[in-house]
Design a protein around this motif. Structure first.
Motif, PDB file in Angstrom:
ATOM      1  N   SER A 108       0.803  -1.218   0.000  1.00  0.00           N
ATOM      2  CA  SER A 108       0.000   0.000   0.000  1.00  0.00           C
ATOM      3  C   SER A 108       0.837   1.270   0.000  1.00  0.00           C
ATOM      4  N   HIS A 131      -0.511  -1.285  -6.924  1.00  0.00           N
ATOM      5  CA  HIS A 131      -1.319  -1.325  -5.705  1.00  0.00           C
ATOM      6  C   HIS A 131      -2.800  -1.370  -6.049  1.00  0.00           C
ATOM      7  N   MET A 133      -6.494  -0.960  -5.086  1.00  0.00           N
ATOM      8  CA  MET A 133      -7.208  -0.269  -4.015  1.00  0.00           C
ATOM      9  C   MET A 133      -8.399  -1.111  -3.588  1.00  0.00           C
ATOM     10  N   VAL A 193      -2.993   8.055  -1.503  1.00  0.00           N
ATOM     11  CA  VAL A 193      -3.522   7.100  -0.523  1.00  0.00           C
ATOM     12  C   VAL A 193      -3.486   7.668   0.892  1.00  0.00           C
ATOM     13  N   SER A 197      -7.109   7.000   1.989  1.00  0.00           N
ATOM     14  CA  SER A 197      -7.076   5.702   2.666  1.00  0.00           C
ATOM     15  C   SER A 197      -6.461   5.773   4.059  1.00  0.00           C
TER      16      SER A 197
END
Length: 378
Positions: A108, A131, A133, A193, A197
């Protein structure tokens, strides 16, 4: 790696061409690794699994995510699906062991492992960071699913030295798994990210931690809103310590900006009657509206949906009847959330539909005896 590969027919979907031919070696049989294995196996691809944990590896094999490695294996593509703190070590080892293969990792965080590999002088010609998601709150091979990549972005971090054939292998993998390849630099990926995230994980965890000492009477009032905002708080601390530590700088940048916004908002609430305070509160909520509207919808589409909330009796078969009635009305369910009402023998089904069919959905369901709790037009 420049040999032309003839695409194979996909046994899962007649008539569709499968791009990934294999063998594909997956290092790390946890949630992502095993899920990739399941998806590829469903398409008839030979999948080789390996993991430092014999138990995890055995579980993944028993569940059908792939087979154990064998003498003479010659993978064309290697997927490294291990925690960020060992990603560089494993990528270096795989590149050295299989010099004819393309190696990608699905960690990640992208910049840290790449810089570590460069500092060691590793030849990265056949390495491409990527990566997907995608994920779940629960980890491990037992939680793996072949469909978790469907409709999800899959970031691919190429550079100017990446051979076109190597890039095609990684993008073909993403496409075969139903994902949408998106090219980014490692720096762009890590900043992105952090925002969408990593900081949401921190915020959800901080909010959920307030519940630990809260009175039971307060928690019994919890509805879908608080469940939505804290859903991802049920995550593995060990993994998130690694992720956040590996992407610390971009995460701190977002947290500092968020902290300033929180401080300004709190100050306005301390003096709600002061000049400008109510405007600060309103502007904050409004900007939140604007931000949410920018988020892509289903399958990455920038498309608005309208919700309606239907009361559903807590008895067997009611959801099936609701779905059947919507199908007869010719209305597609774009999204669905369920909430059970504490102490009541019914639940609430929030169904998202395209705006043009909202009125027809409400009228059609009411004619069939359904109780509509609310719509966006209430």
């Amino acid at each position: 790696m420049s040999d032309t590969v003839v695409p194979a027919r996909d046994p899962l979907v007649p008539g569709r061409v499968r791009r990934t031919t294999g063998p594909v070696r997956i290092v790390g049989a946890g949630l992502l690794g095993a899920s990739i294995g399941h998806a590829l196996r469903a398409h008839g691809v030979d999948v080789i699994l390996t993991d430092t944990s014999p138990t995890q590896l055995r579980l993944a094999i028993d569940y059908g995510a792939g087979r154990a490695e064998a003498e003479g294996d010659a993978p064309r593509l290697i997927v490294v699906a291990v925690p960020p703190d060992v990603t560089a070590d494993v990528v270096e080892r795989e590149l050295g062991r299989f010099p004819g293969a393309v190696v990608t990792d699905v960690a990640s965080v992208k910049l840290g492992p790449l810089e570590e590999l460069r500092s060691r002088g590793v030849d990265l010609t056949h390495y491409i960071g990527s990566h997907p998601m995608a994920g779940r709150e629960r980890g491990g091979a037992i939680s793996a699913r072949a469909d978790i990549f469907t409709g999800r972005p899959w970031v691919v971090c190429r550079d100017g030295e990446t051979p076109a054939a190597d890039l095609a292998l990684v993008e073909d993998l993403a496409l075969d798994l139903g994902a949408m390849p998106i090219e980014m630099t490692p720096e762009e990926h890590d900043r992105s990210v952090a925002l969408v995230s990593h900081v949401p994980q921190v915020v959800a965890s901080l909010l959920a931690s307030r519940f630990t000492d809260a009175p039971d009477e307060s928690l019994r009032l919890a509805g879908q809103g608080v469940r939505d905002t804290t859903r991802i708080a049920h995550s593995a601390p060990e993994l998130w310590v690694q992720i956040l530590g590996a992407n610390a700088a971009p995460v701190v940048d977002v947290l500092d900006a968020l902290a300033a916004d929180l401080s300004s908002f709190a100050e306005a609430l301390r003096h709600p009657d002061a000049a400008g305070s109510r405007r600060t509160l309103a502007d904050t909520i409004r900007r939140g509206n604007e931000g949410v509207e920018r988020l892509p919808g289903k399958h990455g589409q920038h498309r608005r949906f309208e919700p309606l909330v239907v009361m559903v009796d807590d008895t067997p078969g009611q959801l099936g009847r609701l779905f059947g009635d919507l199908g007869e009305l010719g209305i597609n369910i774009e999204d669905l959330r369920l909430e059970h009402s504490p102490g009541a023998q019914f639940g609430l089904a929030e169904i998202s539909v395209v705006p043009g069919v909202l009125r027809a959905a409400v009228e059609g369901l009411e004619q069939r005896g359904w109780r509509i709790a609310s719509t966006t037009h209430d």
